[in-house]
Design a protein around this motif. Structure first.
Motif, mmCIF file in Angstrom:
data_model
loop_
_atom_site.group_PDB
_atom_site.id
_atom_site.type_symbol
_atom_site.label_atom_id
_atom_site.label_comp_id
_atom_site.label_asym_id
_atom_site.label_seq_id
_atom_site.Cartn_x
_atom_site.Cartn_y
_atom_site.Cartn_z
ATOM 1 N N ILE A 57 3.943 26.544 -11.443
ATOM 2 C CA ILE A 57 4.671 27.293 -12.470
ATOM 3 C C ILE A 57 3.678 27.873 -13.475
ATOM 4 C CG2 ILE A 57 6.361 27.148 -14.321
ATOM 5 C CD1 ILE A 57 7.709 24.920 -12.844
ATOM 6 N N ALA A 58 2.701 27.057 -13.855
ATOM 7 C CA ALA A 58 1.721 27.513 -14.845
ATOM 8 C C ALA A 58 0.935 28.704 -14.326
ATOM 9 C CB ALA A 58 0.775 26.371 -15.196
ATOM 10 N N ARG A 59 0.453 28.616 -13.091
ATOM 11 C CA ARG A 59 -0.348 29.703 -12.533
ATOM 12 C C ARG A 59 0.443 30.990 -12.495
ATOM 13 N NH1 ARG A 59 -5.761 28.910 -12.500
ATOM 14 N NH2 ARG A 59 -6.019 26.667 -12.388
ATOM 15 N N THR A 102 2.347 17.208 -10.248
ATOM 16 C CA THR A 102 1.224 18.052 -10.674
ATOM 17 C C THR A 102 1.271 19.413 -10.003
ATOM 18 O OG1 THR A 102 -0.052 16.008 -10.711
ATOM 19 C CG2 THR A 102 -1.255 18.040 -11.040
ATOM 20 N N ILE A 103 1.579 19.432 -8.715
ATOM 21 C CA ILE A 103 1.646 20.711 -8.009
ATOM 22 C C ILE A 103 2.697 21.609 -8.631
ATOM 23 C CG2 ILE A 103 2.278 21.834 -5.847
ATOM 24 C CD1 ILE A 103 0.956 19.676 -4.329
ATOM 25 N N VAL A 104 3.882 21.039 -8.871
ATOM 26 C CA VAL A 104 4.956 21.863 -9.432
ATOM 27 C C VAL A 104 4.538 22.447 -10.776
ATOM 28 C CG1 VAL A 104 7.247 21.778 -10.433
ATOM 29 C CG2 VAL A 104 6.839 20.720 -8.227
ATOM 30 N N GLN A 150 0.839 -1.206 0.000
ATOM 31 C CA GLN A 150 0.000 0.000 0.000
ATOM 32 C C GLN A 150 0.864 1.241 0.000
ATOM 33 O OE1 GLN A 150 -2.976 0.147 3.067
ATOM 34 N NE2 GLN A 150 -4.451 -0.817 1.694
ATOM 35 N N GLY A 151 1.924 1.194 0.822
ATOM 36 C CA GLY A 151 2.815 2.349 0.910
ATOM 37 C C GLY A 151 3.391 2.710 -0.440
ATOM 38 N N VAL A 152 3.700 1.670 -1.224
ATOM 39 C CA VAL A 152 4.258 1.926 -2.551
ATOM 40 C C VAL A 152 3.266 2.715 -3.405
ATOM 41 C CG1 VAL A 152 4.894 0.822 -4.701
ATOM 42 C CG2 VAL A 152 5.828 -0.019 -2.575
ATOM 43 N N LEU A 153 2.015 2.257 -3.363
ATOM 44 C CA LEU A 153 1.021 2.958 -4.171
ATOM 45 C C LEU A 153 0.806 4.382 -3.676
ATOM 46 C CD1 LEU A 153 -1.549 0.115 -4.778
ATOM 47 C CD2 LEU A 153 -0.013 1.155 -6.427
ATOM 48 N N PHE A 154 0.814 4.545 -2.361
ATOM 49 C CA PHE A 154 0.679 5.894 -1.817
ATOM 50 C C PHE A 154 1.843 6.763 -2.267
ATOM 51 C CE2 PHE A 154 -2.933 6.487 0.794
ATOM 52 C CZ PHE A 154 -3.308 5.252 1.281
ATOM 53 N N GLU A 155 3.030 6.142 -2.267
ATOM 54 C CA GLU A 155 4.187 6.941 -2.662
ATOM 55 C C GLU A 155 4.071 7.343 -4.125
ATOM 56 O OE1 GLU A 155 7.951 5.225 -1.801
ATOM 57 O OE2 GLU A 155 9.053 6.951 -2.562
ATOM 58 N N ILE A 156 3.563 6.414 -4.927
ATOM 59 C CA ILE A 156 3.358 6.755 -6.336
ATOM 60 C C ILE A 156 2.373 7.904 -6.454
ATOM 61 C CG2 ILE A 156 2.271 5.912 -8.459
ATOM 62 C CD1 ILE A 156 3.652 3.289 -8.038
ATOM 63 N N GLY A 157 1.320 7.836 -5.646
ATOM 64 C CA GLY A 157 0.356 8.932 -5.640
ATOM 65 C C GLY A 157 1.017 10.236 -5.238
ATOM 66 N N LEU A 158 1.888 10.152 -4.244
ATOM 67 C CA LEU A 158 2.588 11.341 -3.774
ATOM 68 C C LEU A 158 3.439 11.937 -4.886
ATOM 69 C CD1 LEU A 158 2.915 13.006 -1.198
ATOM 70 C CD2 LEU A 158 4.915 11.620 -0.652
ATOM 71 N N VAL A 181 -4.008 28.230 -3.008
ATOM 72 C CA VAL A 181 -4.201 26.814 -2.687
ATOM 73 C C VAL A 181 -5.403 26.267 -3.448
ATOM 74 C CG1 VAL A 181 -4.902 25.266 -0.846
ATOM 75 C CG2 VAL A 181 -3.092 26.919 -0.444
ATOM 76 N N SER A 182 -6.455 27.062 -3.527
ATOM 77 C CA SER A 182 -7.648 26.627 -4.244
ATOM 78 C C SER A 182 -7.327 26.359 -5.707
ATOM 79 C CB SER A 182 -8.732 27.694 -4.121
ATOM 80 O OG SER A 182 -9.705 27.515 -5.104
ATOM 81 N N ASP A 183 -6.542 27.225 -6.305
ATOM 82 C CA ASP A 183 -6.180 27.030 -7.709
ATOM 83 C C ASP A 183 -5.360 25.762 -7.892
ATOM 84 O OD1 ASP A 183 -5.782 30.503 -8.745
ATOM 85 O OD2 ASP A 183 -7.499 29.152 -8.713
ATOM 86 N N VAL A 184 -4.439 25.530 -6.976
ATOM 87 C CA VAL A 184 -3.620 24.320 -7.097
ATOM 88 C C VAL A 184 -4.498 23.080 -6.927
ATOM 89 C CG1 VAL A 184 -1.751 23.026 -6.036
ATOM 90 C CG2 VAL A 184 -1.535 25.477 -6.320
ATOM 91 N N LEU A 185 -5.429 23.172 -6.005
ATOM 92 C CA LEU A 185 -6.328 22.040 -5.748
ATOM 93 C C LEU A 185 -7.144 21.696 -6.977
ATOM 94 C CD1 LEU A 185 -6.613 20.488 -3.144
ATOM 95 C CD2 LEU A 185 -8.542 21.929 -2.524
ATOM 96 N N THR A 186 -7.484 22.712 -7.765
ATOM 97 C CA THR A 186 -8.270 22.461 -8.972
ATOM 98 C C THR A 186 -7.543 21.564 -9.940
ATOM 99 O OG1 THR A 186 -8.745 24.807 -8.770
ATOM 100 C CG2 THR A 186 -9.776 23.655 -10.568
ATOM 101 N N GLY A 187 -6.223 21.642 -9.940
ATOM 102 C CA GLY A 187 -5.465 20.892 -10.918
ATOM 103 C C GLY A 187 -5.046 19.499 -10.459
ATOM 104 N N MET A 188 -5.456 19.100 -9.274
ATOM 105 C CA MET A 188 -5.031 17.805 -8.741
ATOM 106 C C MET A 188 -5.648 16.651 -9.521
ATOM 107 S SD MET A 188 -2.959 17.996 -6.186
ATOM 108 C CE MET A 188 -2.164 19.214 -7.185
ATOM 109 N N PRO A 189 -4.888 15.565 -9.653
ATOM 110 C CA PRO A 189 -5.470 14.375 -10.290
ATOM 111 C C PRO A 189 -6.663 13.907 -9.478
ATOM 112 C CG PRO A 189 -3.225 13.950 -9.514
ATOM 113 C CD PRO A 189 -3.504 15.371 -9.241
ATOM 114 N N SER A 190 -7.731 13.531 -10.162
ATOM 115 C CA SER A 190 -8.959 13.239 -9.424
ATOM 116 C C SER A 190 -8.786 12.050 -8.496
ATOM 117 C CB SER A 190 -10.125 13.012 -10.390
ATOM 118 O OG SER A 190 -9.804 12.015 -11.326
#
Lengths: 325, 280, 311
Positions: free
Chosen positions: A311-313, A305-307, A291-299, B108-117
């Motif tokens: 940058i995009a925003r 995605t956050i990065v 499970q931890g592996v999958l969570f880590e993949i999710g992380l 934070v709200s904007d970043v949250l919008t882009g999260m994988p579902s």
């Protein structure tokens, strides 16, 4: 009363401490509630990240950083690596963006500017917006049953026929493949790419375009030399946002990627993405390591995605709020 | 050819390419809808589709009654949580949020919008399912969707409130109304159209989501009205049935997909229609 | 003349005790329940002139050495003047001289601007409204405001006028009464009485402004601040507003900011002329009865402005 102007009303003084408390409470209460709700969002977001991070710890501590470039997936000997999934995510998203970018930019250029074909704009915008609303699972369904046979039987052989000398287009042909998933992603990010790019292009001052046209440049030249350079940052931001969307897309990709973790240059091969492996394996994973592996993949997925999103925003935000030039 | 001629030709070529791009951009949705309607309509019109429960694999017939109810229940609970909170946060951002805290919340709200579902599903799983607070259940699914909907509601509320002219606020304050009355009785009602639209749009989005429900609501072949138990949903039905090699279930997948598209489209249209009605 | 229902119905009548704490709690939810018997007597307009006017009309609002700052920028410099009760005081002067800024101090609307700062004293019935423990909500109820562009709420005509009274917790029947009376006072009743539930936004500009006036009157203020109320209106609507002002001044004290000198001359009893000084802060140049200002200005700058040499 002869003095028509005498004070007819008697009222308590304005300068007081007692009364003020009362309305102040109402305002403070409401404001406190509003602020608390804002803080609540931050709290939920923090929990969001923690909900990924904490269960991932068993895997993080066990495999450390090499997890990111490991290629094993061995549930028996508990050897795992995320590289095939990272590879799959990156490749499918890249294909998707490569296809979506010219199409999306072209469509955005049309929609943003004046044209003789103005009557087309409304229905076409509507069509694009409609696409944005179609659930990913429906697109996946269509892709699985309609697109994959076409890919396997027609498109892939055709590409092989034309470009077979390239390693990308080697047989065998499979309906579920990196390429199919990439095409699906292209379809899914098209609406957001078009919408954002259109706004960015609209923000380019008309005076610049008019100056170029007045000098005798053609429409195409104006777009190439004036509009696009000006909008470069904003468009990059739009592309990044679309990319963020592509990276995280789960369901439609899962249905057409083939769910085989492998790293290969053949685009007709089957693959696996970060999101897909989670979707498929999560409910079957037993034990804290697996499970931890999958969570880590999710992380990993969420962090990437956050990065990209941040940058995009920053780029889009910076562009649509132009300082005087 | 003269240079001018070349440039003109290039211009026409580019114009043509742009139109081509537009056509390419508009085609997928048409093809998609065409197939969904063609393959889904027979299943949807089949007797019992709306009223029956799913039949076992290989047995023809059956319906998606449980999934329809499931979708309604899950989205219902999710909206119950996401809309009021989202509107409140939107009020915060618009009336009290011109500061660092407000900027942070927006970001934070904007970043949250882009999260994988799927990440929302993981979140709800960790907090509600793994801890056995509710286990696999509709509630867990609603929680995942609620967090997904929150940024949409919040942003559209803020936008709607910011569009309300400041002069209304001034008029209210000049009458001696405290700030909270001005906000609740004047500003929010004036922005109601935009707020409702945002809420409806967020619901339309949630209806179509599958990944957040995979390991929260989990799905259920049987009729289940208890929200603390696993529950089915239309999106889950489409996903699961697509992957089994039984024709009757695959047909149901198409029919359910058509129903899903209809639901989403109707909600979207309702949302835009509402705006126009309010702007009487 | 203007009728007003005497509000001696169910509510209690407190003793007119000006001491801060006393009488408060006994007065019920809102303290406006005392009788307005003297209102009927409001009848003699009479021409207003110089010293006798001052005696008949004590100062309602008094500004003493008011300085106003937006952050570091000074917008008003050392302004002092008295606004006399039941008189119309006009503030005139070229754009940017601080008239509106000054006006908005009287109902503390400057509180809405984050780095606005006021020094000096502003007395309302002898109490300093700039004090940190002044009850701003009450102040704004007693000092109403009309804005440059009519701004009725996007609600029905009835709900616009009823907003204030409802907020004050008045009974349904009393609210109905007040709505009807306020609309009559502003001459709108005949025009709208059969469509009270329709949206206020369907009214013409002039009607909307009169509606805003009715809305302000409904909470029974003592002072009306008017920030160029006719700027967005056509001449006929403007005339209607000016007529209303003359009718209403027996019951209310009014301060009007106007760009239109002729309007100031027509309508006001007292006029204050303001100018921007070298440091771009507004100053009071001259303040006197309207008659004196326009016919016998003491300052040459006043004279220049009046005769149109600039501004």
């Amino acid at each position: 009363m002869s003095q028509a102007t005498a004070e007819p009303r008697v009222r308590p003084p304005l300068v007081t401490t007692g009364r003020q408390r009362r309305w102040l409470h109402g305002d403070q209460l409401f404001r406190g509630l509003a602020v608390a709700s804002g803080v609540l969002l931050l709290l939920v977001s923090a929990i969001f990240l923690l909900a990924l991070f904490i269960p991932a710890l068993p895997s993080i501590t066990r495999f450390g950083l090499p997890f990111l470039w490991g290629r094993d997936w061995d549930a028996v000997h508990l050897r795992f690596g995320a590289l095939p999934f990272i590879y799959g995510t990156v490749v499918t998203s890249a294909i998707g963006m490569l296809i979506a970018f010219p199409v999306g930019l072209g469509a955005a250029l049309f929609l943003a500017e004046e044209s003789r074909l103005n009557w087309i704009r409304a229905p076409l915008s509507f069509a694009v917006e409609l696409l944005a609303g179609i659930p990913s699972v429906v697109i996946g369904l269509w892709a699985l049953f309609i697109l994959t046979p076409i890919m396997r039987d027609d498109v892939e052989p055709f590409l092989n026929h034309l470009f077979g000398f390239l390693p990308f287009f080697q047989p065998p042909f499979s309906g579920t493949s990196f390429l199919t998933a990439g095409i699906v992603l292209a379809i899914m990010v098209l609406p957001i790419l078009i919408a954002l790019s259109r706004d960015v292009i609209r923000a380019v001052p008309r005076s610049l375009q008019e100056a170029s046209l007045a000098l005798g440049a053609t429409r195409a030249e104006t777009t190439w030399s004036v509009v696009l350079p000006y909008a470069r940052v904003g468009i990059t931001g739009a592309v990044l946002l679309a990319l963020g969307r592509a990276l995280g897309e789960t369901i439609a990709v899962t249905m057409v990627i083939g769910n085989t973790p492998q790293i290969t240059s053949r685009l007709f091969a089957q693959g696996y993405t970060l999101a897909s492996v989670i979707a498929n394996e999560f409910t079957e994973a037993v034990g804290p390591i697996l499970q931890g592996v999958l969570f880590e993949i999710g992380l990993v997925l969420v962090l990437i995605t956050i990065v990209v999103n941040v940058i995009a925003r920053l780029m889009v935000w910076q562009f649509t709020k132009p300082e005087g030039r | 050819m003269s240079r001018l001629r070349i440039r003109e030709a290039v211009d026409r070529l580019v114009a043509g390419l742009v139109v081509l791009a537009l056509m390419l951009a508009a085609t997928p949705v048409l093809i998609l809808l065409l197939f969904v309607v063609i393959k889904g309509l027979p299943g949807m019109l089949a007797p019992g589709f709306f009223t029956d429960l799913p039949h076992p694999q290989g047995v023809p017939g059956g319906g998606v009654f449980n999934a329809i109810l499931g979708t309604l229940i899950i989205i219902g609970f999710a909206s119950l949580a996401a809309v009021p909170v989202g509107v409140l946060i939107g009020v915060f951002l618009s009336e009290y949020g011109h500061n660092r805290l407000g900027d942070t919340v927006r970001f934070v709200s904007d970043v949250l919008t882009g999260m994988p579902s799927i990440a929302f599903g993981i979140f709800a799983y960790t907090v509600l399912v793994a801890t056995h607070v509710v286990g696999f259940s509709a509630i867990a699914g609603s929680a995942a969707l609620a967090v997904l909907m929150l940024p949409v509601v919040l942003r559209s509320t803020e936008t709607a409130l910011l569009l309300v002219p400041n002069t209304f606020r001034e008029a209210g304050l000049a009458l001696g109304a405290p700030q909270w009355r001005v906000t609740l009785q004047i500003v929010v009602p004036a922005a109601l159209g935009g707020i409702v639209t945002g809420a409806l749009l967020s619901m339309a989005r949630a209806v179509g989501e599958t990944a957040p429900l995979l390991f929260t609501a989990f799905g259920n072949e049987f009729l289940q009205l208890n929200p603390f138990r696993p529950m089915g949903a239309l999106s889950l039905t489409v996903f699961k049935n697509a992957l089994v090699p039984y024709a009757n279930l695959q047909d149901q997948a198409w029919a359910a997909a058509l129903l899903l598209v209809l639901l989403v489209s109707i909600t979207n249209i309702l949302a835009r229609f509402y705006v126009r009605r309010i702007q009487r | 003349m203007l009728d007003r229902p005497v509000s001696t119905d169910e509510e209690a009548v407190p003793a007119p005790e000006p001491a801060p704490a006393a009488g408060f709690g006994a007065a019920g939810p809102e303290w406006d329940n005392e009788p307005m018997a003297q209102a009927q007597a409001a009848e003699q307009p009479g021409p207003v002139e110089g010293a006798s006017a001052a005696a008949q009309h004590p100062p309602k609002l008094q500004a003493r050495h008011v300085n106003f700052f937006y952050g570091d920028f000074q917008a008003l410099h050392d302004v002092s003047l008295d606004v006399r009760a039941n008189q119309i005081t006009a503030l005139i002067g070229p754009s940017g001289c601080g008239k509106t800024t000054f006006l908005r101090i009287f109902n503390r609307m400057h509180d809405l601007v984050p780095d606005a700062r006021v020094t000096g004293e502003v007395l309302f019935d002898g109490q300093d409204i700039l004090a940190s423990n002044a009850d701003v909500i009450q102040l704004r109820r007693r000092v109403g405001m009309l804005f440059q562009r009519p701004n009725p709420f996007p609600k029905s005509i009835y709900e616009n006028v009823a907003y204030g009274p409802r907020m004050l917790g008045w009974s349904r029947s009393r609210v109905d009464q007040v709505v009807e009376q306020s609309l009559k006072d502003t001459g709108l009743w005949d025009e709208v009485h059969n469509r009270l539930r329709r949206s206020a936004l369907n009214l013409s500009g002039g009607q909307q402004q009169r509606l805003c006036l009715a809305r302000a009157l409904a909470v029974d203020p003592e002072v009306l601040l008017m920030d160029e109320p006719c700027a967005a209106l056509d001449p006929i609507a403007t005339l209607k507003i000016e007529d209303l002002m003359q009718q209403l001044k027996h019951r209310y004290t009014m301060v009007i900011v106007t760009h239109n000198m002729q309007q100031a001359a027509r309508v006001s009893d007292f006029t204050a002329f303001m100018l921007m000084n070298q440091q771009r802060a507004g100053e009071l140049i001259e303040f006197d009865s309207t008659d004196n200002i326009f016919n016998r200005p003491k300052d040459s700058r006043t004279e220049d402005y009046i005769t149109g040499r600039f501004g």
